[in-house]
Design an enzyme around this catalytic site. Structure first.
Site, PDB file in Angstrom:
ATOM      1  N   ASP A 119     -11.571  -2.387  -3.097  1.00  0.00           N
ATOM      2  CA  ASP A 119     -10.837  -3.262  -2.191  1.00  0.00           C
ATOM      3  C   ASP A 119     -11.036  -4.733  -2.490  1.00  0.00           C
ATOM      4  O   ASP A 119     -10.261  -5.566  -2.048  1.00  0.00           O
ATOM      5  CB  ASP A 119     -11.239  -2.976  -0.735  1.00  0.00           C
ATOM      6  CG  ASP A 119     -12.728  -3.208  -0.500  1.00  0.00           C
ATOM      7  OD1 ASP A 119     -13.468  -3.398  -1.478  1.00  0.00           O
ATOM      8  OD2 ASP A 119     -13.143  -3.194   0.675  1.00  0.00           O
TER       9      ASP A 119
ATOM     10  N   ASP B 270     -13.102  -5.682  -7.913  1.00  0.00           N
ATOM     11  CA  ASP B 270     -12.628  -4.383  -8.393  1.00  0.00           C
ATOM     12  C   ASP B 270     -11.354  -4.489  -9.225  1.00  0.00           C
ATOM     13  O   ASP B 270     -10.974  -3.526  -9.894  1.00  0.00           O
ATOM     14  CB  ASP B 270     -12.339  -3.451  -7.205  1.00  0.00           C
ATOM     15  CG  ASP B 270     -13.567  -3.162  -6.375  1.00  0.00           C
ATOM     16  OD1 ASP B 270     -14.642  -2.990  -6.967  1.00  0.00           O
ATOM     17  OD2 ASP B 270     -13.461  -3.143  -5.140  1.00  0.00           O
TER      18      ASP B 270
ATOM     19  N   ASP C 276      21.824  23.464 -10.691  1.00  0.00           N
ATOM     20  CA  ASP C 276      20.501  23.177 -11.257  1.00  0.00           C
ATOM     21  C   ASP C 276      19.749  22.081 -10.507  1.00  0.00           C
ATOM     22  O   ASP C 276      18.620  22.304 -10.060  1.00  0.00           O
ATOM     23  CB  ASP C 276      20.632  22.806 -12.743  1.00  0.00           C
ATOM     24  CG  ASP C 276      20.998  24.023 -13.584  1.00  0.00           C
ATOM     25  OD1 ASP C 276      21.121  25.117 -13.002  1.00  0.00           O
ATOM     26  OD2 ASP C 276      21.150  23.876 -14.807  1.00  0.00           O
TER      27      ASP C 276
ATOM     28  N   GLU D  89      20.849  17.003 -19.352  1.00  0.00           N
ATOM     29  CA  GLU D  89      21.007  15.951 -18.355  1.00  0.00           C
ATOM     30  C   GLU D  89      20.186  16.222 -17.090  1.00  0.00           C
ATOM     31  O   GLU D  89      19.895  15.309 -16.332  1.00  0.00           O
ATOM     32  CB  GLU D  89      22.482  15.758 -17.989  1.00  0.00           C
ATOM     33  CG  GLU D  89      23.109  16.901 -17.220  1.00  0.00           C
ATOM     34  CD  GLU D  89      23.645  17.985 -18.142  1.00  0.00           C
ATOM     35  OE1 GLU D  89      24.247  18.929 -17.649  1.00  0.00           O
ATOM     36  OE2 GLU D  89      23.455  17.856 -19.365  1.00  0.00           O
TER      37      GLU D  89
ATOM     38  N   ASP E  54     -16.004   2.242  -5.276  1.00  0.00           N
ATOM     39  CA  ASP E  54     -16.860   1.187  -4.778  1.00  0.00           C
ATOM     40  C   ASP E  54     -17.554   1.695  -3.510  1.00  0.00           C
ATOM     41  O   ASP E  54     -17.074   2.620  -2.851  1.00  0.00           O
ATOM     42  CB  ASP E  54     -16.005  -0.046  -4.454  1.00  0.00           C
ATOM     43  CG  ASP E  54     -16.845  -1.249  -4.096  1.00  0.00           C
ATOM     44  OD1 ASP E  54     -17.938  -1.389  -4.650  1.00  0.00           O
ATOM     45  OD2 ASP E  54     -16.403  -2.037  -3.243  1.00  0.00           O
TER      46      ASP E  54
END
Length: 856
Positions: free
Chosen positions: A591, A595, A689, A275, A317
């Site tokens: 941008d 693209d 844990d 778990e 770019d």
């Protein structure tokens, strides 16, 4: 705006516009449905890992183990909340980033100009365009006066393009890019002049819509880490179920108490039930996205974090990504070839260069919108470089202006002259060849000018010529050819490189990441930017050559090419897919709308938040909020750190399962009293844990993190070397605690005290495993120097919890602990210290021994 423009045109009627709007739909791109909190919750709940976690809690609840069930379900709810909060926050930030989806538009309808919502523009509408307008739809120009548009959104080329009216009423639309075309495109910006255009396409049928539609045809790959974790959980669950069933059968057969057998089986099953894995993974991804947001990077999908450390190629770019997407004067040249470099200028320019700049400014629009004219004024109005123009500069407008036209690619403004030689002066600027023609240069002077222009163009500069003419009277000629111009010099303009780019490229290279530039700009400009950024410009591939290559040939070329110029949007997509075909993990930054398809196809799509378009942001998995290319390197480093720490946490959890499962099985195999019940294992697994895993999440990066090669994306979460090391750690801790348990029991210590002694020893051994696993390479002393507040908090928390189990009677009864004396407590602490020292000594030895296994 010229009032005569479109005076004799009536446009569509209101009724016809309404009919076309109903037939074609609104002028808007379809948007992905917003992910509401309920939708995010439903997506999270459908995850098999979380379903297993909740299912385990329900099973324990049905079996009557309320405490364990509650603990299990609480952590399941926490993982849901963490994920939902992070995803919902991401959606809210995207809403804040989103621009107005439909700008206002000025149209001619029923013979009158009307301002309407951009979404209401229909095919056949007459658009009235002026400087500063955003074009709302694809259209054909029917009238234009000195019109220029910025099409970098679609082409990636930062320099505006000239537009001319259509001479053929049925002219077929062409692709964006290039001068002297009669078409304007949705989303582009008018930077100069006025025009009247007939709408040809709206919404999805526009050029921007065509690119947007292609996004829906792309499929994104399932997260590799999520798949691995799901498989790992399934294996552990099956193994745990099998062992639990075997324990029930053996216990019931050998000892005869079937109810106790079921409880023992549940305890063993809990010790092996994984778990922690989904909880830890959810925490790491959510916290990782938060940490990345601290460097102004938005993670749209947390699963993208895992891929960052595997990126081998960064496709970027040029315009607006490597560069600032603005024009600036980089160089000035006088007619005799004398050069002034603006990047190195800190004091006033020499007078001839100042005069060149002043005349260039006078040849521009007084309040410019054009990016090149803005760049000229940036220099002309900088008192550190150029002295003020004087009284003539106060004139609100030139006395006469001559607009740029296809026959003469230059513009001229006439101003009053401050000098005594002539009452008026004409200032001209434009294409060097047009200025040469206006100055009537002889062959030798033209050859000299061409040489200067070629040198500047080779450096990636846009070149403008500047000339001046003295005018004796106010009888100005009809055209600018009538002036007697004198050639003054050349202005070299560039789109400046972002300051952070060279260092970012260097760091990418050190990290084994190849940076590739993909742009719609010209090869000379692309090569100049590549050299300035520190890219290898030898491997250049132009778009026209790329179009002639087959997919197989392209895959070969992209292995060495670092600069792609004059590339169309669909070619960007081909490049990304060719790189992926070669086995590369591709990160794509951009941008513009052009693209978007490649952003979605890439393994990691990184969009710009400020300059980026909605389509680009929606297609990406990561958004740079500050548009700083250097942030991508910081993001990659964080991605590597997150995955590195995740492996440390998983290794620790695997290691800690060995002593927990061993101590649960040991009494069953050797007929000893049951040491760990469900409540003990629940305490260890559901408190210690996950909390200890937060220690690993907060670990700072290893010193060599960005000097390592990219991680193989096919590399399993648990490599053989890692499994061996984890099992060895756990086996050693188990052996030591088991020895203490057996020794205390044989000495006749009461069962409750034995249980407390063994449990406390186990906890200190677990703390030792935390310290050992903080670093895979550094020593304990080096790791201690790295601050980790979470570690201090965890150690304090564990100490308080252990103290409470002894000091609080109710908890002592729940855990069935007996009292421990000072010597007992010192023994438990000594056990933890012994585990720590032995494993720290063994770590470098085992690392060298495991190197061949790791490479396997």
């Amino acid at each position: 705006m010229d009032a005569a423009l479109a005076a004799d045109r009536t446009g569509l009627s209101a009724a016809e516009a309404k009919r076309r709007l109903a037939a074609d739909g609104p002028n808007a791109l379809p948007q992905t449905a917003r992910r509401t909190a309920l939708r995010i919750v439903s997506e999270v709940l459908r995850e098999p890992m979380l379903a297993l976690l909740i299912g385990g809690g329900v099973i324990y609840l049905v079996l009557g183990d309320v405490e364990e069930a509650i603990l299990l379900l609480v952590f399941a709810c926490m993982s849901v909340v963490i994920t939902v909060v992070q995803e919902a926050r991401t959606e809210r930030v995207l809403d804040a980033l989103r621009d107005l989806t439909s700008p206002r538009a000025l149209v001619v309808r029923d013979g009158a100009r009307q301002r309407i919502a951009g979404s209401e523009v229909v095919r056949g509408d007459l658009l009235v365009l002026a400087e500063g307008d955003r074009v709302p739809a694809d259209a054909r120009l029917v009238e234009a006066q000195d019109l220029q548009t910025d099409e970098s959104l679609l082409t990636g080329e930062s320099v505006p393009v000239r537009k001319v009216p259509s001479v053929q009423m049925q002219a077929a639309p062409k692709r964006p890019g290039g001068d002297d075309l009669p078409f304007v495109y949705s989303g582009t910006l008018v930077v100069r002049g006025v025009g009247l255009a007939e709408v040809l396409a709206t919404g999805q049928r526009s050029e921007i819509g065509r690119i947007g539609r292609s996004l829906g045809e792309l499929e994104t790959a399932a997260p590799h880490l999520q798949t691995q974790t799901r498989d790992l959980v399934r294996i552990f669950a099956l193994a745990g179920a099998a062992v639990s069933l075997l324990v029930v059968v053996l216990y019931g057969t050998l000892r005869g108490g079937w109810l106790d057998a079921v409880l023992a089986g549940i305890a063993v099953g809990m010790s092996m039930l994984p778990e922690e894995f989904p909880v830890v993974l959810a925490v790491f991804m959510a916290m990782g996205a938060w940490r990345i947001s601290q460097v102004r990077v938005l993670t749209r999908r947390a699963s993208a974090i895992e891929t960052l450390g595997s990126a081998t190629v960064l496709c970027t770019d040029k315009t607006g990504t490597l560069t600032e997407n603005r024009m600036a004067i980089a160089e000035l040249r006088l007619a005799d070839g004398t050069v002034a470099t603006l990047a190195a200028a800190s004091a006033a320019l020499d007078e001839p260069f100042q005069h060149l700049v002043r005349v260039g400014a006078r040849a521009s629009t007084p309040k410019p919108f054009d990016p090149m004219e803005k760049a000229i004024f940036d220099i002309a109005e900088d008192p550190r470089l150029v002295a003020p123009l004087g009284d003539a500069a106060a004139e609100p407008a030139p006395l006469k202006s001559y607009a740029l036209r296809p026959a003469c690619l230059a513009m001229t403004n006439v101003w009053p002259s401050a000098g005594a030689a002539a009452p008026y002066v004409a200032a001209a600027k434009g294409a060097p060849e047009a200025i040469a023609a206006l100055c009537h240069l002889d062959a030798a002077a033209r050859a000299h000018l061409e040489k200067l222009v070629e040198e500047m163009a080779a450096a990636g500069l846009r070149v403008l010529g500047v000339a001046q003419a003295a005018i004796a009277d106010a009888a100005f000629p009809e055209t600018q050819d009538g002036f007697t111009f004198v050639f003054l010099g050349l202005l070299g303009l560039s789109d400046p490189l972002r300051a952070s780019v060279p260092a970012a490229v260097k760091e990418c290279r050190a990290a084994g990441i190849r940076v590739v530039m993909i742009t719609g700009d010209y090869p000379a400009t692309a090569l100049a930017i590549a050299r300035e950024a520190g890219l290898d410009g030898d491997g250049l591939l132009a778009g026209d050559a790329l179009a002639d290559l087959s997919d197989a040939d392209l895959a070969g070329r992209v292995a060495t090419a670092t600069v792609f110029a004059r590339v169309m949007p669909e070619q960007k997509l081909r490049i990304v897919r060719a790189l992926q075909a070669n086995g590369d993990v591709v990160a794509m930054t951009g941008d513009g709308v052009n693209d978007a398809p490649s952003l979605k196809a890439a393994n990691i799509g990184v969009a710009m938040g400020k300059r980026g378009t909605d389509v680009a942001r929606e297609a990406s998995s990561i958004v740079l909020l500050d548009d700083d290319f250097g942030s991508i390197v910081a993001t990659v480093k964080l991605g590597r750190r997150i995955y590195d720490n995740l492996r440390k946490a998983m290794s620790f959890i695997l290691a800690v399962h060995v002593p927990i499962a061993g101590l649960a099985l040991l009494p069953l195999l050797f007929g000893l009293p049951i040491l760990l019940g469900p409540v003990h294992i629940a305490f260890l697994e559901m408190v210690i844990d996950p909390v200890c895993s937060l220690v690993f999440e907060a670990e700072t990066a290893e010193d060599d993190l960005m000097r390592r090669p990219p991680r193989d994306p096919a590399e399993p979460l648990f490599s053989r070397a890692m499994v061996v090391w984890s099992v060895l750690q756990g086996a050693f801790a188990f052996g030591l605690v088991a020895a203490i348990f057996v020794f205390a029991f044989k000495r006749g210590m009461p069962a409750d005290e034995v249980r407390a002694l063994a449990f406390f020893s186990l906890v200190t051994a677990i703390v030792a495993l935390i310290l050992v696993n903080r670093s895979a390479s550094a020593s304990l002393l080096q790791a201690i120097k790295r601050p980790n507040r979470a570690l201090a908090i965890v150690l304090l928390f564990v100490g308080l919890m252990l103290g409470a189990t002894l000091a609080v009677p109710a908890l002592r009864g729940l855990f069935r602990f007996g009292p421990l004396h000072i010597d007992d407590l010192l023994l438990t602490v000594g056990a933890g210290v012994f585990v720590l020292v032995v494993l720290e000594i063994a770590k470098p030895l085992l690392r060298r021994a495991m190197a061949p296994v790791s490479r396997a």
